[in-house]
Write an enzyme that holds these catalytic residues in place. Structure first.
Site, mmCIF file in Angstrom:
data_model
loop_
_atom_site.group_PDB
_atom_site.id
_atom_site.type_symbol
_atom_site.label_atom_id
_atom_site.label_comp_id
_atom_site.label_asym_id
_atom_site.label_seq_id
_atom_site.Cartn_x
_atom_site.Cartn_y
_atom_site.Cartn_z
ATOM 1 N N ARG A 63 0.777 -1.224 -0.007
ATOM 2 C CA ARG A 63 0.011 0.003 -0.111
ATOM 3 C C ARG A 63 0.715 1.509 0.057
ATOM 4 N NH1 ARG A 63 -2.323 -3.694 2.945
ATOM 5 N NH2 ARG A 63 -1.467 -3.144 4.834
ATOM 6 N N GLU A 100 5.138 -9.535 14.765
ATOM 7 C CA GLU A 100 4.781 -9.974 15.812
ATOM 8 C C GLU A 100 5.064 -11.342 16.317
ATOM 9 O OE1 GLU A 100 0.485 -9.335 16.107
ATOM 10 O OE2 GLU A 100 0.320 -9.882 18.064
HETATM 11 P P1 AMP Z 1 5.170 -2.131 11.585
HETATM 12 O O1 AMP Z 1 6.239 -2.942 11.071
HETATM 13 O O2 AMP Z 1 4.564 -3.012 12.549
HETATM 14 O O3 AMP Z 1 5.158 -0.759 11.744
HETATM 15 O O4 AMP Z 1 3.956 -2.546 10.534
HETATM 16 C C1 AMP Z 1 3.960 -1.698 9.380
HETATM 17 C C2 AMP Z 1 3.614 -2.331 8.029
HETATM 18 O O5 AMP Z 1 2.347 -3.453 8.509
HETATM 19 C C3 AMP Z 1 2.788 -1.350 7.247
HETATM 20 O O6 AMP Z 1 3.425 -1.685 5.915
HETATM 21 C C4 AMP Z 1 1.257 -1.595 7.151
HETATM 22 O O7 AMP Z 1 0.896 -1.635 5.780
HETATM 23 C C5 AMP Z 1 1.102 -2.864 8.011
HETATM 24 N N1 AMP Z 1 0.068 -2.637 9.093
HETATM 25 C C6 AMP Z 1 0.627 -2.982 10.259
HETATM 26 N N2 AMP Z 1 -0.697 -2.885 11.184
HETATM 27 C C7 AMP Z 1 -1.483 -2.697 10.400
HETATM 28 C C8 AMP Z 1 -2.998 -2.415 10.560
HETATM 29 N N3 AMP Z 1 -3.399 -2.396 11.814
HETATM 30 N N4 AMP Z 1 -3.724 -2.159 9.485
HETATM 31 C C9 AMP Z 1 -3.214 -1.860 8.110
HETATM 32 N N5 AMP Z 1 -1.815 -2.235 8.029
HETATM 33 C C10 AMP Z 1 -0.965 -2.347 9.035
#
Ligand code: AMP
Length: 176
Positions: A63, A100
């Site tokens: 996205r 996670e």
């Molecule tokens: P992070 O590495 O945990 O910051 O996760 C970020 C990535 O995961 C981004 O590329 C987001 O597109 C996706 N992502 C994580 N959590 C969500 C969420 N609750 N809703 C949509 N996309 C998410």
């Protein structure tokens, strides 16, 4: 065009338990599909970094591509895809990041950012910050300079900014 955070938030849909139980997925397709919201979000992200020299805008699969490409166009900058493992056809640099459960890999083409080039990183959501931090490391491995990071959404309660301290980070809609 200037759009407010609350108005933009009305174009983000919560999908509980997607893609797995316990996760509330932030669905930006209503925002992307609304001409005023899409343009407003792109303009607001670009506007935060107005006045900076930007040579490359990096979009994170998948996205992030959608938002990063028009931001790059607006700056007159190049667009660079940061991709999941095994998708890029040429020589790559790779960074591991923590999910996670377990780890994943992000990759970039070795010639995507030249030494000294100024790069802006764009994605849809800042959650735990692992993805963003890995992308910062990729830019710096190539000798690029991170101008900042821009997100449509920040899930502040997950503390993602702690993974990217000292970098200019913009988010249009913040969930506390
Ligand atoms: P992070 O590495 O945990 O910051 O996760 C970020 C990535 O995961 C981004 O590329 C987001 O597109 C996706 N992502 C994580 N959590 C969500 C969420 N609750 N809703 C949509 N996309 C998410």
């Amino acid at each position: 065009m200037t759009v407010g955070a609350e108005w933009l938030e009305d174009h983000i849909r919560d999908i509980p338990d997607f893609p797995k139980p316990g996760v509330v997925f932030k669905d930006i397709t209503p925002l992307l599909g609304d001409p005023k919201a899409f343009r407003g979000a792109v303009d607001a992200l670009a506007g935060h970094f107005d006045g900076h020299r930007v040579d490359k805008v990096l979009g994170i699969e998948a996205r992030g591509f959608i938002v990063a490409a028009p931001v790059a166009y607006g700056f007159g900058a190049g667009f660079v895809p940061v991709r999941k493992a095994g998708k890029l056809p040429w020589e790559i640099e790779r960074e591991e990041y923590t999910l996670e459960y377990g780890n994943d890999l992000l990759e970039i083409h070795r010639d995507a950012v030249a030494p000294g080039e100024r790069a802006l990183i764009v994605d849809d959501v800042l959650a735990t910050g692992g993805t963003a931090a890995a992308t910062v490391r990729l830019v710096e491995k190539l000798g690029g300079v991170v101008v900042g990071l821009g997100f449509i959404i920040e899930l502040e309660f997950l503390g993602g900014r702690k993974q990217i301290p000292g970098y200019d980070t913009a988010a249009l809609v913040t969930y506390r």
